[in-house]
Scaffold this motif. Structure first.
Motif, PDB file in Angstrom:
ATOM      1  N   TYR A   1       0.861  -1.190   0.000  1.00 22.87           N
ATOM      2  CA  TYR A   1       0.000   0.000   0.000  1.00 22.87           C
ATOM      3  C   TYR A   1       0.892   1.233   0.000  1.00 22.87           C
ATOM      4  CZ  TYR A   1       1.121   0.233   5.013  1.00 22.87           C
ATOM      5  OH  TYR A   1       1.775   0.300   6.210  1.00 22.87           O
ATOM      6  N   GLY A   2       0.306   2.350  -0.366  1.00 24.24           N
ATOM      7  CA  GLY A   2       1.047   3.613  -0.406  1.00 24.24           C
ATOM      8  C   GLY A   2       0.120   4.762  -0.714  1.00 24.24           C
ATOM      9  N   ARG A   3       0.683   5.958  -0.736  1.00 26.53           N
ATOM     10  CA  ARG A   3      -0.132   7.154  -0.973  1.00 26.53           C
ATOM     11  C   ARG A   3      -0.768   7.157  -2.357  1.00 26.53           C
ATOM     12  NH1 ARG A   3       3.687  12.019   1.468  1.00 26.53           N
ATOM     13  NH2 ARG A   3       4.212  10.991   3.441  1.00 26.53           N
ATOM     14  N   ASP A   4      -0.171   6.397  -3.270  1.00 29.32           N
ATOM     15  CA  ASP A   4      -0.715   6.371  -4.627  1.00 29.32           C
ATOM     16  C   ASP A   4      -1.898   5.415  -4.763  1.00 29.32           C
ATOM     17  OD1 ASP A   4       0.988   4.298  -4.056  1.00 29.32           O
ATOM     18  OD2 ASP A   4       1.623   4.008  -6.134  1.00 29.32           O
ATOM     19  N   THR A   5      -2.155   4.605  -3.711  1.00 28.12           N
ATOM     20  CA  THR A   5      -3.257   3.644  -3.805  1.00 28.12           C
ATOM     21  C   THR A   5      -4.374   3.908  -2.785  1.00 28.12           C
ATOM     22  OG1 THR A   5      -2.024   2.137  -2.351  1.00 28.12           O
ATOM     23  CG2 THR A   5      -1.796   1.809  -4.732  1.00 28.12           C
ATOM     24  N   ILE A   6      -4.013   4.424  -1.606  1.00 25.61           N
ATOM     25  CA  ILE A   6      -5.028   4.720  -0.581  1.00 25.61           C
ATOM     26  C   ILE A   6      -4.743   6.096   0.013  1.00 25.61           C
ATOM     27  CG2 ILE A   6      -5.434   2.287  -0.019  1.00 25.61           C
ATOM     28  CD1 ILE A   6      -3.634   2.621   2.401  1.00 25.61           C
ATOM     29  N   PRO A   7      -5.745   6.728   0.657  1.00 25.76           N
ATOM     30  CA  PRO A   7      -5.526   8.056   1.253  1.00 25.76           C
ATOM     31  C   PRO A   7      -4.377   8.065   2.266  1.00 25.76           C
ATOM     32  CG  PRO A   7      -7.864   7.542   1.177  1.00 25.76           C
ATOM     33  CD  PRO A   7      -7.149   6.291   0.779  1.00 25.76           C
ATOM     34  N   PHE A   8      -3.760   9.228   2.414  1.00 24.38           N
ATOM     35  CA  PHE A   8      -2.584   9.372   3.273  1.00 24.38           C
ATOM     36  C   PHE A   8      -2.881   8.987   4.717  1.00 24.38           C
ATOM     37  CE2 PHE A   8      -0.148  12.208   6.158  1.00 24.38           C
ATOM     38  CZ  PHE A   8       1.101  11.644   5.960  1.00 24.38           C
ATOM     39  N   HIS A   9      -4.054   9.387   5.236  1.00 27.60           N
ATOM     40  CA  HIS A   9      -4.356   9.105   6.641  1.00 27.60           C
ATOM     41  C   HIS A   9      -4.506   7.606   6.903  1.00 27.60           C
ATOM     42  CE1 HIS A   9      -8.471   9.073   4.985  1.00 27.60           C
ATOM     43  NE2 HIS A   9      -8.806   8.340   6.042  1.00 27.60           N
ATOM     44  N   LEU A  10      -4.924   6.847   5.880  1.00 27.03           N
ATOM     45  CA  LEU A  10      -5.004   5.397   6.045  1.00 27.03           C
ATOM     46  C   LEU A  10      -3.606   4.777   6.069  1.00 27.03           C
ATOM     47  CD1 LEU A  10      -8.010   4.434   3.726  1.00 27.03           C
ATOM     48  CD2 LEU A  10      -7.972   4.677   6.220  1.00 27.03           C
ATOM     49  N   CYS A  11      -2.696   5.358   5.290  1.00 23.64           N
ATOM     50  CA  CYS A  11      -1.305   4.887   5.338  1.00 23.64           C
ATOM     51  C   CYS A  11      -0.732   5.083   6.732  1.00 23.64           C
ATOM     52  CB  CYS A  11      -0.456   5.647   4.318  1.00 23.64           C
ATOM     53  SG  CYS A  11      -0.829   5.268   2.597  1.00 23.64           S
ATOM     54  N   GLN A  12      -1.035   6.230   7.333  1.00 24.92           N
ATOM     55  CA  GLN A  12      -0.546   6.500   8.686  1.00 24.92           C
ATOM     56  C   GLN A  12      -1.111   5.491   9.683  1.00 24.92           C
ATOM     57  OE1 GLN A  12      -1.620  10.748   9.067  1.00 24.92           O
ATOM     58  NE2 GLN A  12       0.575  11.157   9.260  1.00 24.92           N
ATOM     59  N   ASP A  13      -2.404   5.178   9.531  1.00 25.11           N
ATOM     60  CA  ASP A  13      -3.023   4.208  10.438  1.00 25.11           C
ATOM     61  C   ASP A  13      -2.364   2.844  10.318  1.00 25.11           C
ATOM     62  OD1 ASP A  13      -4.793   6.085  11.394  1.00 25.11           O
ATOM     63  OD2 ASP A  13      -6.371   5.583   9.960  1.00 25.11           O
ATOM     64  N   LEU A  14      -2.106   2.420   9.089  1.00 23.22           N
ATOM     65  CA  LEU A  14      -1.491   1.117   8.873  1.00 23.22           C
ATOM     66  C   LEU A  14      -0.039   1.097   9.374  1.00 23.22           C
ATOM     67  CD1 LEU A  14      -2.886   0.299   5.317  1.00 23.22           C
ATOM     68  CD2 LEU A  14      -3.593  -0.717   7.479  1.00 23.22           C
TER      69      LEU A  14
END
Length: 415
Positions: free
Chosen positions: A340-353
């Motif tokens: 996953y990454g910023r190019d596939t999911i929103p930035f805040h979800l990346c932070q959560d993961l």
């Protein structure tokens, strides 16, 4: 035309005599030279170019004939600044290394032409090389006062070890970041407040000393740079850092980490990913608890002296039954190791993961968990432990997370 590099001249007859070459190059300056004819002598044609290898001990140098005398070029690693020129007479291989790749390519082109009897570049006479020429070839430079700091000249491009201390620097000099051969950079005892992202472009950097500065953070960009593959020793002691980013644990080649005398309120909770770490020092900070993944490390030395560790509190229960769709999806993504990454999911979800917690059973959890603080003897983590205080204690509180009541119960039973 000149080339600064390391040179090793290998005699090809040595193995047949049962001898070995010393196997180590020396710093040298290569140039194309011509023996100018004496005054009054006939000048039917210009003298052929010769290859001269001059060193600091032999400034006049050794010359080799080039015209029709080259047997073969070995240029497979020319992009790494390495090449070999095999001569017919004498039977030697001239091994070049640690050269600028672009300069090496240009020099080899000139040598090829000289082999064919063509000289299209300026050549020098056979005068001794000046000592100042070798100054450009220094490997180590130590500057410990403002008066010695170079303002009107650049740092030698060949530097591998640079120390600039007690010079009052408030920022990193961008000229240092052009030294692509740097392996050790020591900027301790200055007033640096922020690190440029371009430090991450020093692809060979193994040791970075930033102790006794005014740093307040360590940027995420550096954690995701080429330092991931090279940096082994990092000293951030005596700064003003309150927290390190989660991405800090991507510096997985670290073996020695010093964080003493900062304002850290917590260590990176994924510190267990630093599997090569052997020496960890975070004395005199503001740590109240330690992350659970610290137990995954196998350290030689651990120093956490002078931190205000707190006694274990009652467990915090944040279980969600049934799991929310977000929690279930996040656990699935992480357990299945789906990229996953910023190019596939929103930035805040990346932070959560990125900030997901790891249960003692190995599964992950985000918002649904039980948090418990337990006392752990630090000798289970490190061979040598510095006492936490004057009482001689070696136990410290470590936060543990459980994804279910079952995991929490089983953990209590094992204790």
């Amino acid at each position: 035309m000149k080339l600064h590099c390391e040179v090793e001249v290998v005699c090809r007859h040595l193995p047949t005599l049962g001898l070995r070459n010393r196997g180590k190059g020396v710093r040298a300056i290569l140039s194309l030279c011509q023996q100018m004819p004496r005054a009054g002598a006939e000048r039917d044609s210009p003298p052929p170019a010769r290859l001269r290898i001059a060193t600091l001990k032999d400034k006049l140098g050794t010359c080799y004939q080039l015209k029709g005398n080259i047997e073969k070029f070995f240029t497979k690693f020319v992009d790494e600044g390495k090449a070999t020129v095999r001569l017919k007479e004498p039977s030697v291989d001239i091994c070049l290394s640690k050269a600028s790749s672009s300069n090496l390519k240009n020099f080899l082109s000139a040598v090829r032409l000289a082999h064919k009897g063509i000289v299209e570049v300026p050549v020098s006479t056979l005068n001794p090389v000046k000592t100042s020429e070798f100054e450009k070839f220094r490997i180590k430079m130590v500057i410990t006062s403002k008066k010695d700091y170079p303002l009107s000249r650049n740092f030698p491009y060949s530097l591998e070890h640079l120390q600039v201390s007690y010079c009052g620097l408030v920022r990193v000099d961008m000229r240092m970041l052009c030294l692509k051969n740097l392996k050790k950079l020591d900027l301790s005892h200055n007033h640096i407040k922020k690190l440029p992202a371009t430090i991450g472009d020093l692809i060979h950097l193994q040791e970075l000393d930033l102790s006794d500065n005014h740093l307040e953070s360590f940027s995420i960009v550096l954690c995701q740079s080429t330092l991931q593959k090279s940096l082994q020793n990092l000293d951030l002691s005596q700064n003003k850092i309150r927290a390190l980013p989660v991405q800090f644990c991507q510096l997985r080649e670290l073996t020695d980490l010093k964080l003493d005398d900062n304002e850290l309120v917590q260590l990176p909770f994924k510190i267990g990913q630093l599997t090569n770490l052997r020496f960890l020092s975070a004395a005199r900070n503001k740590l109240s608890v330690l992350p659970n993944e610290l137990k995954n490390l196998l350290l030689e030395h651990l120093d956490l002296f002078g931190n205000p560790f707190e006694k274990p509190d009652i467990p915090v229960v944040k279980l969600q039954i049934p799991l929310t769709l977000f929690e279930f999806s996040a656990r699935t993504v992480l357990s299945s190791r789906i990229p996953y990454g910023r190019d596939t999911i929103p930035f805040h979800l990346c932070q959560d993961l990125d900030t997901a917690k790891t249960c003692v059973c190995g599964r992950v959890c985000l918002d649904s968990f039980i948090q418990e603080t337990v006392m752990v003897n630090l000798h289970s983590i490190a061979n040598t432990v510095v006492l936490l205080g004057s009482t001689g204690a070696t136990e410290a509180p470590i936060i543990s997370y459980y994804c279910s009541v079952t995991c929490c119960t089983q953990s209590d039973m094992r204790r």
